[in-house]
Design an enzyme around this catalytic site. Structure first.
Site, PDB file in Angstrom:
ATOM      1  N   SER A  14       0.819  -1.222   0.000  1.00  0.00           N
ATOM      2  CA  SER A  14       0.000   0.000   0.000  1.00  0.00           C
ATOM      3  C   SER A  14       0.851   1.271   0.000  1.00  0.00           C
ATOM      4  CB  SER A  14      -0.906   0.014   1.227  1.00  0.00           C
ATOM      5  OG  SER A  14      -1.689  -1.152   1.252  1.00  0.00           O
ATOM      6  N   GLU A  35       9.333  -5.514  -6.325  1.00  0.00           N
ATOM      7  CA  GLU A  35       8.475  -6.304  -5.430  1.00  0.00           C
ATOM      8  C   GLU A  35       8.844  -7.768  -5.637  1.00  0.00           C
ATOM      9  OE1 GLU A  35       6.036  -6.137  -2.941  1.00  0.00           O
ATOM     10  OE2 GLU A  35       6.204  -8.306  -3.151  1.00  0.00           O
ATOM     11  N   CYS A  43      -1.954  -6.023   2.367  1.00  0.00           N
ATOM     12  CA  CYS A  43      -3.371  -5.639   2.353  1.00  0.00           C
ATOM     13  C   CYS A  43      -4.145  -6.371   1.265  1.00  0.00           C
ATOM     14  CB  CYS A  43      -3.487  -4.125   2.170  1.00  0.00           C
ATOM     15  SG  CYS A  43      -5.172  -3.582   1.918  1.00  0.00           S
ATOM     16  N   CYS A  48      -6.075  -7.379   4.496  1.00  0.00           N
ATOM     17  CA  CYS A  48      -7.387  -6.718   4.551  1.00  0.00           C
ATOM     18  C   CYS A  48      -8.400  -7.239   3.520  1.00  0.00           C
ATOM     19  CB  CYS A  48      -7.238  -5.218   4.309  1.00  0.00           C
ATOM     20  SG  CYS A  48      -5.803  -4.485   5.087  1.00  0.00           S
ATOM     21  N   LYS A  51      -9.287 -11.064   3.731  1.00  0.00           N
ATOM     22  CA  LYS A  51      -9.929 -11.204   5.049  1.00  0.00           C
ATOM     23  C   LYS A  51     -11.357 -10.660   5.019  1.00  0.00           C
ATOM     24  CE  LYS A  51     -10.256  -8.013   7.620  1.00  0.00           C
ATOM     25  NZ  LYS A  51      -9.251  -7.428   8.474  1.00  0.00           N
ATOM     26  N   TYR A 178      -5.999  -8.139  16.776  1.00  0.00           N
ATOM     27  CA  TYR A 178      -6.872  -8.000  15.609  1.00  0.00           C
ATOM     28  C   TYR A 178      -7.043  -9.335  14.869  1.00  0.00           C
ATOM     29  CZ  TYR A 178      -6.324  -2.810  14.971  1.00  0.00           C
ATOM     30  OH  TYR A 178      -6.343  -1.451  15.066  1.00  0.00           O
ATOM     31  N   GLU A 182     -10.340 -11.655  14.639  1.00  0.00           N
ATOM     32  CA  GLU A 182     -11.067 -11.651  13.362  1.00  0.00           C
ATOM     33  C   GLU A 182     -11.189 -13.065  12.803  1.00  0.00           C
ATOM     34  OE1 GLU A 182     -10.131  -7.138  11.775  1.00  0.00           O
ATOM     35  OE2 GLU A 182      -9.044  -8.778  10.849  1.00  0.00           O
ATOM     36  N   ARG A 199      -3.056 -15.138  26.152  1.00  0.00           N
ATOM     37  CA  ARG A 199      -2.228 -15.222  27.357  1.00  0.00           C
ATOM     38  C   ARG A 199      -2.641 -14.247  28.460  1.00  0.00           C
ATOM     39  NH1 ARG A 199       3.494 -12.516  25.231  1.00  0.00           N
ATOM     40  NH2 ARG A 199       2.656 -10.510  24.613  1.00  0.00           N
ATOM     41  N   HIS A 435     -33.727   7.949  11.797  1.00  0.00           N
ATOM     42  CA  HIS A 435     -34.548   6.916  12.416  1.00  0.00           C
ATOM     43  C   HIS A 435     -35.218   6.048  11.375  1.00  0.00           C
ATOM     44  CE1 HIS A 435     -36.936   5.210  15.634  1.00  0.00           C
ATOM     45  NE2 HIS A 435     -38.007   5.377  14.889  1.00  0.00           N
ATOM     46  N   GLU A 440     -28.367   6.111  15.367  1.00  0.00           N
ATOM     47  CA  GLU A 440     -29.055   7.254  15.977  1.00  0.00           C
ATOM     48  C   GLU A 440     -28.773   7.334  17.470  1.00  0.00           C
ATOM     49  OE1 GLU A 440     -33.473   7.179  16.259  1.00  0.00           O
ATOM     50  OE2 GLU A 440     -33.340   5.124  15.513  1.00  0.00           O
TER      51      GLU A 440
HETATM   52  P1  NDP Z   1      -1.634  -7.606  17.573  1.00  0.00           P
HETATM   53  O1  NDP Z   1      -0.486  -6.833  18.050  1.00  0.00           O
HETATM   54  O2  NDP Z   1      -2.933  -6.904  17.342  1.00  0.00           O
HETATM   55  O3  NDP Z   1      -1.922  -8.814  18.555  1.00  0.00           O
HETATM   56  C1  NDP Z   1      -0.915  -9.729  18.896  1.00  0.00           C
HETATM   57  C2  NDP Z   1      -1.488 -10.667  19.940  1.00  0.00           C
HETATM   58  O4  NDP Z   1      -0.573 -11.723  20.150  1.00  0.00           O
HETATM   59  C3  NDP Z   1      -1.728  -9.995  21.278  1.00  0.00           C
HETATM   60  O5  NDP Z   1      -2.907 -10.508  21.812  1.00  0.00           O
HETATM   61  C4  NDP Z   1      -0.502 -10.424  22.075  1.00  0.00           C
HETATM   62  O6  NDP Z   1      -0.742 -10.516  23.449  1.00  0.00           O
HETATM   63  C5  NDP Z   1      -0.287 -11.815  21.526  1.00  0.00           C
HETATM   64  N1  NDP Z   1       1.111 -12.265  21.679  1.00  0.00           N
HETATM   65  C6  NDP Z   1       2.241 -11.611  21.340  1.00  0.00           C
HETATM   66  N2  NDP Z   1       3.312 -12.360  21.585  1.00  0.00           N
HETATM   67  C7  NDP Z   1       2.872 -13.518  22.113  1.00  0.00           C
HETATM   68  C8  NDP Z   1       3.497 -14.701  22.587  1.00  0.00           C
HETATM   69  N3  NDP Z   1       4.822 -14.822  22.585  1.00  0.00           N
HETATM   70  N4  NDP Z   1       2.714 -15.695  23.057  1.00  0.00           N
HETATM   71  C9  NDP Z   1       1.370 -15.562  23.073  1.00  0.00           C
HETATM   72  N5  NDP Z   1       0.722 -14.477  22.640  1.00  0.00           N
HETATM   73  C10 NDP Z   1       1.458 -13.461  22.164  1.00  0.00           C
HETATM   74  O7  NDP Z   1      -1.117  -8.310  16.246  1.00  0.00           O
HETATM   75  P2  NDP Z   1      -1.853  -9.036  15.058  1.00  0.00           P
HETATM   76  O8  NDP Z   1      -0.887 -10.043  14.588  1.00  0.00           O
HETATM   77  O9  NDP Z   1      -3.209  -9.468  15.426  1.00  0.00           O
HETATM   78  O10 NDP Z   1      -1.996  -7.866  13.986  1.00  0.00           O
HETATM   79  C11 NDP Z   1      -0.848  -7.102  13.612  1.00  0.00           C
HETATM   80  C12 NDP Z   1      -1.258  -5.708  13.222  1.00  0.00           C
HETATM   81  O11 NDP Z   1      -1.898  -5.720  11.956  1.00  0.00           O
HETATM   82  C13 NDP Z   1      -2.277  -5.083  14.149  1.00  0.00           C
HETATM   83  O12 NDP Z   1      -1.672  -4.463  15.255  1.00  0.00           O
HETATM   84  C14 NDP Z   1      -2.955  -4.085  13.261  1.00  0.00           C
HETATM   85  O13 NDP Z   1      -2.235  -2.888  13.274  1.00  0.00           O
HETATM   86  C15 NDP Z   1      -2.890  -4.724  11.904  1.00  0.00           C
HETATM   87  N6  NDP Z   1      -4.179  -5.334  11.537  1.00  0.00           N
HETATM   88  C16 NDP Z   1      -5.269  -4.517  11.374  1.00  0.00           C
HETATM   89  C17 NDP Z   1      -6.482  -5.047  11.059  1.00  0.00           C
HETATM   90  C18 NDP Z   1      -7.656  -4.143  10.905  1.00  0.00           C
HETATM   91  O14 NDP Z   1      -7.459  -2.939  10.732  1.00  0.00           O
HETATM   92  N7  NDP Z   1      -8.882  -4.644  10.968  1.00  0.00           N
HETATM   93  C19 NDP Z   1      -6.680  -6.485  10.875  1.00  0.00           C
HETATM   94  C20 NDP Z   1      -5.482  -7.247  11.082  1.00  0.00           C
HETATM   95  C21 NDP Z   1      -4.287  -6.676  11.401  1.00  0.00           C
HETATM   96  P3  NDP Z   1      -0.652  -9.247  24.433  1.00  0.00           P
HETATM   97  O15 NDP Z   1      -1.901  -8.460  24.225  1.00  0.00           O
HETATM   98  O16 NDP Z   1      -0.573  -9.869  25.786  1.00  0.00           O
HETATM   99  O17 NDP Z   1       0.599  -8.514  24.052  1.00  0.00           O
END
Ligand code: NDP
Length: 452
Positions: A14, A35, A43, A48, A51, A178, A182, A199, A435, A440
């Site tokens: 992107s 690339e 994306c 995105c 998904k 996320y 999702e 966790r 409405h 609303e």
């Molecule tokens: P996130 O950072 O959102 O979530 C990572 C998750 O993994 C957290 O719950 C974290 O726990 C857990 N985690 C990290 N390390 C470990 C570990 N060693 N053992 C167990 N659990 C662990 O990352 P995602 O991979 O879900 O997404 C990456 C990014 O992509 C997002 O931050 C977002 O910016 C983007 N994205 C956006 C979307 C949207 O706009 N709809 C959709 C998908 C992705 P803890 O909370 O305890 O740290």
């Protein structure tokens, strides 16, 4: 010194595509772009877009029952992954072509190759060819991160979901962010038996607590077996699948184990440190507010900089870079009040502060409501919608808006315009309701449920 290009972009996602296209078409720059995989990046190819199409596919799970409740004589069907997958593949190929076509029309020279930095003004392609450029833009995005543990090589990531030949019957999803949430909702909707380990104490850390609780409740009610305070200790391949030993002492067999435990910037083996480029936490390219790295000729935008990992933010960063470097109009990408949506079921749209963040910053009023929406309520489904506004008690400005509802992503975009403009609670109040809609409620919440 003369260069082959004014700009060479590494990465066709992107941020990189937008910057290349604008620099070529609006600033007349000579632009090259490399690339290594498919044009469009995370994306379009494995994020995105596929998904969201899976979210739509999964959303039909209740359609037949709902239609019956509304008086339609319809008979149930079954989801056919291979049928969907073939159409999905075609759509991604089409989109990839659109991206490539847009670059070509803008006059960007495309290299279907990996490229690394050879020095601050030179990139090296996989075949050893070197190209020089006045400016180089690193837009290589990120990749899924899987922690190391016994059997971690048996885990899959979100990249693999779009490549499934058939859907697993039982899947374990690890993570509470996320992607984990999702896919838990999507796959549950498509009929997969979903277990999710997180966790911490509650999924979607960093989001508004009330919304997190609401979504977790809805996910469990739909059949996701959500286990908080739980992680994977080891995975072993057994005859009928993957045996998982959990940190809470439990164990079970799954057909697939999907780790959605965060993403890491793609900077390994890129020659960045050798060229003197400073990297930050997790290997992200460290950049200033103009997206400039510690080496003046090299800039970086998007996930590789680990600022806000969202497509529209990468696009804005790419555009701001072109304004600054090629159009003589210094422009910072605005990272304030960025709205977003988590495509769980129901969706979660949010902009601005959470209640917890706002409390630390001064007196606030919290307006919140939860109700059964008309459409699913009539069909007899127990779904509940949540709408919430966080208001600064003194300035009256709306600091945050949180919506958990079908189409929350659509609603939050519009609320975000008002909030970005500095709307007060009274501005919301004097806006007449539309409405009957769910949205609303955003202009009819009269009494704060909490102050603080
Ligand atoms: P996130 O950072 O959102 O979530 C990572 C998750 O993994 C957290 O719950 C974290 O726990 C857990 N985690 C990290 N390390 C470990 C570990 N060693 N053992 C167990 N659990 C662990 O990352 P995602 O991979 O879900 O997404 C990456 C990014 O992509 C997002 O931050 C977002 O910016 C983007 N994205 C956006 C979307 C949207 O706009 N709809 C959709 C998908 C992705 P803890 O909370 O305890 O740290």
């Amino acid at each position: 010194m003369s260069f082959d290009y004014d700009l060479f972009v590494i990465g066709g996602g992107s941020g990189g595509v937008r910057a290349a296209r604008l620099a070529a078409s609006e600033a007349g720059a000579r632009v090259g772009l490399a690339e290594e995989y498919r044009m469009g990046g995370t994306c379009v190819i494995r994020g995105c877009v596929p998904k969201k199409l899976m979210v739509y596919a999964s959303g039909f799970a209740h359609a037949v029952e709902d239609a019956r409740a509304y008086g339609w004589q319809v008979h149930g069907g079954e989801f056919d992954w291979s049928l969907f997958k073939a159409r999905l593949d075609d759509e991604l190929t089409r989109l990839e072509g659109v991206y490539r076509g847009n670059l070509e029309r803008a006059g960007v020279e495309i290299f279907d190759s990996r490229a690394v930095l050879a020095d601050p003004h030179t990139v090296r392609l996989a075949d050893g060819t070197e190209k020089t450029a006045r400016h180089i833009l690193i837009a290589t995005g990120g990749r899924p991160f899987v922690p190391e543990f016994p059997g971690s090589e048996l885990a899959i990531t979100s990249n693999d979901v779009f490549l499934f030949e058939s859907l697993p019957k039982r899947i374990l999803i690890v993570g509470g962010g996320y992607i984990a949430c999702e896919f838990a909702c999507i796959l549950n909707g498509l009929g997969v038996e979903v277990t999710q380990f997180y966790r911490g104490a509650q999924i979607l850390r960093g989001f508004d607590d009330e919304a997190r609780g609401h979504i977790a409740g809805a996910m469990c009610a739909q059949g996701v077996d959500l286990r908080v305070g739980c992680n994977v200790q080891r995975i072993d391949r057994v005859e009928d699948g993957l045996w998982v030993k959990a940190t809470d002492g439990g164990d079970a067999v799954f057909d697939a184990v999907l780790f959605a435990t965060g993403r890491r910037p793609n900077t390994d083996g890129m020659g960045l440190e050798e060229a003197g480029i400073a990297l930050g936490a997790n290997g992200a390219v460290a950049v200033d507010e103009w997206s400039q790295s510690s080496v003046p000729s090299v800039y970086a935008v998007g996930d590789v900089t680990d600022r806000i990992a969202l497509t529209p933010v990468a696009i804005r960063e790419g555009a701001a870079f072109v304004e600054t470097v090629f159009k003589g109009n210094p422009t910072r990408a605005d990272h304030d009040l960025v709205p977003g949506a988590v495509f769980t079921r129901p969706e979660y749209g949010s902009v601005g502060l959470t209640e917890e963040e706002a409390r630390g910053r001064g007196p606030i009023e919290v307006y919140s409501t939860a109700f059964r929406p008309m459409q699913s309520g009539f069909a007899g489904r127990p779904d509940r919608v949540m709408m919430k506004l966080i208001v600064a008690a003194e300035s009256r400005k709306v600091l945050g808006c949180h919506i958990v509802a079908d189409q929350a992503g659509e609603m939050i975009q519009l609320a975000a315009v008002a909030i970005k403009m500095g709307a007060t609670k009274e501005d919301f109040d004097r806006t007449v309701a539309v409405h009957p809609t769910m949205a609303e409620e955003l202009v009819t919440m009269k009494v704060p449920v909490r102050t603080g």
